[in-house]
Design a protein around this motif. Structure first.
Motif, short mmCIF file in Angstrom:
data_model
loop_
_atom_site.label_atom_id
_atom_site.label_comp_id
_atom_site.label_asym_id
_atom_site.label_seq_id
_atom_site.Cartn_x
_atom_site.Cartn_y
_atom_site.Cartn_z
N UNK A 1 17.15 -11.96 1.34
CA UNK A 1 18.57 -12.31 1.27
C UNK A 1 18.81 -13.78 0.93
N UNK A 2 17.76 -14.49 0.60
CA UNK A 2 17.92 -15.89 0.19
C UNK A 2 18.55 -15.91 -1.20
N UNK A 3 19.59 -16.69 -1.35
CA UNK A 3 20.32 -16.75 -2.62
C UNK A 3 19.66 -17.78 -3.52
N UNK A 4 19.27 -17.34 -4.70
CA UNK A 4 18.67 -18.24 -5.68
C UNK A 4 19.72 -18.89 -6.58
N UNK B 1 29.09 -13.61 -7.91
CA UNK B 1 27.87 -12.81 -7.92
C UNK B 1 26.71 -13.69 -7.46
N UNK B 2 25.88 -13.14 -6.60
CA UNK B 2 24.73 -13.88 -6.09
C UNK B 2 23.45 -13.25 -6.61
N UNK B 3 22.51 -14.09 -6.97
CA UNK B 3 21.18 -13.64 -7.39
C UNK B 3 20.22 -14.01 -6.27
N UNK C 1 32.59 -14.82 -12.18
CA UNK C 1 33.05 -14.14 -13.39
C UNK C 1 34.45 -14.64 -13.77
N UNK C 2 34.92 -14.15 -14.91
CA UNK C 2 36.26 -14.54 -15.38
C UNK C 2 37.36 -14.07 -14.44
N UNK C 3 37.11 -12.97 -13.73
CA UNK C 3 38.10 -12.44 -12.80
C UNK C 3 38.06 -13.12 -11.44
#
Length: 193
Positions: A105-108, A119-121, A113-115
């Motif tokens: 669950x560590x976010x890289x 978003x998390x990777x 987005x345009x809306x």
């Protein structure tokens, strides 16, 4: 060929199968338009992995027949190093996938987005990408974006069973290629009558 070279060549065969699977994406791109095309793609390249390890098992049996020592454990000894490396990769991925090692669950990185959605990777996503590359022949079986570790067990099963069948038929001096050629000739002769 020595036993060590034969075992090392199984690793090369696995890499060859990965390259063939990658080229199969391009050459067999039309197959993905069929409803069961994803499964067919994975079946084709799982069988190609089986065939590559089958040939090494048959060669090992041919080598062992010279010394008259052909127990079936030799097939397992041949395929064990590659299968254990694959199982180790699956085990590490499983620990991340099931969050036993809490690094998934560590976010890289994040993107918006345009809306305005964020978003998390995560590490889990990066691990899934790496697994999809390492197990490219099984991509058609993977339904979701995260690959199931249980599904990945098909690869070591293909390696071990391919080597075992190859060794079994090799020590009996049965060449499946000769059998297929005889079947092909019978079919051709049947149609030419």
């Amino acid at each position: 060929m020595s036993r060590k070279k034969l075992t090392a060549s199984l690793f090369i065969d696995y890499i060859i199968n990965l390259v063939l699977s990658g080229l199969g994406f391009i050459a067999l791109s039309w197959i993905f338009d069929i409803s069961f095309g994803n499964f067919l793609y994975s079946i084709i390249f799982s069988l190609s992995l089986f065939g590559l390890t089958y040939s090494k098992g048959a060669l090992a049996a041919k080598i062992d027949l010279r010394s008259k020592d052909t127990p079936m454990i030799n097939a397992l000894k041949l395929s064990f190093p590659l299968a254990s490396v694959i199982l180790f990769i699956i085990a590490i991925y499983s620990l991340v996938f099931y969050n036993i090692i809490p690094v998934g669950d560590i976010i890289l990185g994040t993107s918006v987005s345009e809306t305005g959605e964020t978003f998390s990777f995560m590490v889990k996503d990066a691990a899934s990408i790496a697994i999809r590359i390492i197990f490219l022949n099984l991509t058609g079986f993977m339904e979701s974006s995260l690959a199931s570790p249980l599904l990945l067990l098909i690869s070591p099963l293909s390696v071990v069973s391919g080597a075992a069948f190859g060794y079994f038929f090799g020590r009996k001096k049965i060449s499946l290629l000769d059998v297929f050629i005889k079947i092909k000739d019978k079919i051709i002769n049947k149609f030419n009558e």
